[in-house]
Write an enzyme that holds these catalytic residues in place. Structure first.
Site, mmCIF file in Angstrom:
data_model
loop_
_atom_site.group_PDB
_atom_site.id
_atom_site.type_symbol
_atom_site.label_atom_id
_atom_site.label_comp_id
_atom_site.label_asym_id
_atom_site.label_seq_id
_atom_site.Cartn_x
_atom_site.Cartn_y
_atom_site.Cartn_z
ATOM 1 N N SER A 90 -5.887 -9.241 5.978
ATOM 2 C CA SER A 90 -7.133 -9.048 5.206
ATOM 3 C C SER A 90 -6.988 -9.571 3.775
ATOM 4 C CB SER A 90 -7.565 -7.578 5.214
ATOM 5 O OG SER A 90 -6.526 -6.690 4.924
ATOM 6 N N GLY A 119 -1.389 -6.797 3.406
ATOM 7 C CA GLY A 119 -0.206 -7.436 2.835
ATOM 8 C C GLY A 119 0.073 -8.723 3.571
ATOM 9 N N LEU A 120 0.934 -9.535 3.026
ATOM 10 C CA LEU A 120 1.239 -10.830 3.621
ATOM 11 C C LEU A 120 1.975 -10.678 4.956
ATOM 12 C CD1 LEU A 120 2.348 -12.775 0.422
ATOM 13 C CD2 LEU A 120 0.241 -13.115 1.746
ATOM 14 N N SER A 121 1.948 -11.715 5.740
ATOM 15 C CA SER A 121 2.654 -11.735 7.016
ATOM 16 C C SER A 121 4.150 -11.487 6.794
ATOM 17 C CB SER A 121 2.453 -13.098 7.690
ATOM 18 O OG SER A 121 3.200 -13.182 8.883
ATOM 19 N N GLY A 122 4.715 -10.570 7.553
ATOM 20 C CA GLY A 122 6.129 -10.269 7.425
ATOM 21 C C GLY A 122 6.471 -9.225 6.394
#
Length: 563
Positions: A85, A11-14
């Site tokens: 990833s 998943g995206l950062s944060g």
């Protein structure tokens, strides 16, 4: 042999990967699953050092994580990988190489991530100030059929955790909750102390040749002088009381703790442990990489400078991170410029700081020898003047034993050694042998009631306690409801329970000491106010308290000498 598996967070950062990794790892360990976590940032420092952020290097990084995760899973354990990833092809490549691969997608819209991002990186990327930012101008290819899809913009962490656990149970990779509860009732489990926060006690103390070499190096390094509060933090970092911290917080941990009461790893944590530095030293520290820490005229530790950052003091104040009555602690909070990094303690700490202290490892050994598993920790900055004895004794009705922890504050009203003598006398004469332990600890009072209690509970957990006593005051705000203090954490995530008691009163109807809730004359019962009794002592008057004569004699002697 147990079925090993790999839990792969993408998943995206944060989007919540680190938080959920910590929560899942803690829950699986409680269910008897051996867990190894592979955090993306840590892997970059160790396994993938030297790799950049090109498509080729990113894919290679994921292959390396996947290879290690496969080995862990093949051994019968659980590997939890938490990395952005971003590319679907290499994730599928890893999936096909691992037998029990469970993909968890932490889905969250960019607009929400931008609002919750404490460093403002998303907003900078959206404005074009940062290039090649994943999810903005660098692609992120979402999973098409993950085993678990989480919507972290509208689910609480606890709800997301339950979805993951339900899926693992459905796949037969972990025992169902009821079955696990039955299997955990063995004598061995019943006699085990609670694990330290983060599963192991940290020890940052050097000895022998290593200490001498570090001291020689420290003499050539920039020197930072520690105030009393920072010195106390060094002592707690060194002996493992602040496990899993290995030093002063960097900006990543600081921001997560301020905003979410979690470390960057996702592990619960309530208070920033920061080292304030003068403005004039910032550039020097950034350039040197290491510094020496000095207290009471002696170099006691070295600091690996990983981050020099500025914090917003108004923001910290609004979140009740600051102390309310200790000037030296206030000045540290207001300084606004902090230095973070791991420490190594060379010479322990000077005798004036640790004369009566006890280490978590020592206390755990004594608890184990006494056969404790359920232990209540009662932390207090006051001598035992009625209310304190009542609280400590009440613990014995519910737990194997009570761990009494007098703390040394940055501005001590009564010296720690005097309060320790009071408790030693009280416990030796009026408490059953082998059911009470005394563990004085250096520390400082800071933060609002909720954060302070959670911090105290984590430290108590590191000392081996399963419960932390919250001694409620008579004038506590309705907002200070301990029943709500763990909101935001999943059940059992903290690994230690809060045990509220009080306020303690003297009831004419009962004819003695009790709690306000148990007193029939609740409105007329006199609250036992320890600090008022201390002020009477200080003024040379006999205080009106329900206290043991031996304790009163020790305090009277001290105040006579102090006048």
């Amino acid at each position: 042999m147990a079925r090993g598996f790999v839990l792969w967070f993408t998943g995206l950062s944060g989007s919540g990967k680190s938080t959920l990794t910590s929560m899942v790892a803690a829950e699986l360990r409680r269910r008897g699953v051996h867990v190894e976590t592979l955090d993306g940032d840590e892997v970059r420092k160790q396994l993938s050092r030297g790799l950049g952020f090109s498509r080729q290097d990113r894919d290679e990084n994921i292959r390396r994580i996947g290879f290690v995760a496969k080995l862990v899973g093949r051994s019968g354990a659980c590997a939890i990988a938490a990395a952005i990833s971003p590319y679907r092809e290499v994730r599928n490549e890893v999936r096909h190489s691992i037998e029990n691969f469970v993909e968890v997608y932490t889905e969250c819209p960019i607009s929400v991530l931008a609002e919750r991002d404490p460093k403002g990186l998303y907003k900078k990327a959206l404005a074009g100030e940062i290039k090649n930012f994943t999810g903005v101008d660098d692609p992120y290819e979402a999973p098409e059929s993950p085993e678990v899809r989480l919507h972290t913009d509208r689910e609480t962490p606890a709800e997301s955790l339950e979805k993951i656990l339900d899926r693992l149970e459905h796949l037969g990779l972990i025992p169902a909750w009821g079955k696990w509860r039955q299997g955990a009732s063995s004598a061995a489990d019943a006699n085990a102390l609670v694990a330290p926060h983060g599963q192991e006690l940290v020890d940052r103390t050097l000895s022998g040749d290593a200490a001498r070499a570090a001291l020689d190096e420290a003499r050539s390094l920039p020197v930072l002088d520690l105030d009393v509060g920072a010195h106390a933090d060094v002592a707690s970092l060194a002996n493992g009381a602040y496990s899993p911290l290995r030093g002063f917080m960097t900006s990543k941990d600081y921001l997560r703790v301020v905003d979410e009461m979690r470390l960057e790893s996702g592990l619960p944590w309530a208070l920033p442990i920061t080292l304030s530095i003068p403005e004039a030293r910032a550039s020097e520290l950034r350039g040197r990489g290491r510094a020496a820490l000095r207290a009471e005229g002696r170099i006691i530790a070295t600091l690996q400078v990983e981050d020099v950052f500025r914090a917003d003091p108004a923001r910290a104040s609004e979140l009740e991170l600051r102390a309310s009555s200790e000037p030296d602690v206030e000045s540290r909070r207001d300084a606004g410029l902090f230095c973070g990094g791991e420490i190594q303690v060379i010479d322990g700490a000077p005798p004036s700081m640790l004369a009566s202290s006890a280490t978590p490892r020592d206390v755990r050994d004594r608890m184990a020898q006494a056969g404790w598993s359920r232990a209540a920790a009662f932390e207090t900055d006051a001598p035992p003047l009625g209310a304190e004895e009542y609280v400590a004794r009440a613990c014995l009705d519910f737990f194997d034993g009570v761990l009494v922890t007098p703390t040394m504050l940055a501005s001590d009203r009564i010296p720690l050694d005097v309060r320790v003598r009071c408790f030693e006398t009280l416990l030796a004469k009026y408490f059953p042998p082998r059911r009470s332990l005394l563990a004085p600890r250096v520390g400082q009072r800071r933060g609002g009631a909720r954060r302070r209690a959670i911090h105290g509970a984590i430290v108590a957990k590191n000392y081996g306690a399963s419960h932390y006593v919250v001694h409620q005051q008579a004038d506590a705000s309705p907002l200070d409801d301990p029943a709500r203090w763990l909101d935001g954490y999943s059940p059992r995530e903290l690994g230690v329970e809060l045990w509220p008691i009080g306020p303690v009163v003297l009831s004419d109807v009962v004819g003695g000491t009790t709690t306000r809730r148990a007193a029939p004359d609740v409105d007329g019962a006199a609250v036992l106010r320890t600090h008022a009794a201390i002020e009477s002592f200080r003024a040379g008057n006999a205080p009106d308290v329900q206290a043991r004569p031996e304790v009163l004699a020790i305090l009277s002697e001290y105040f006579v000498r102090a006048r």
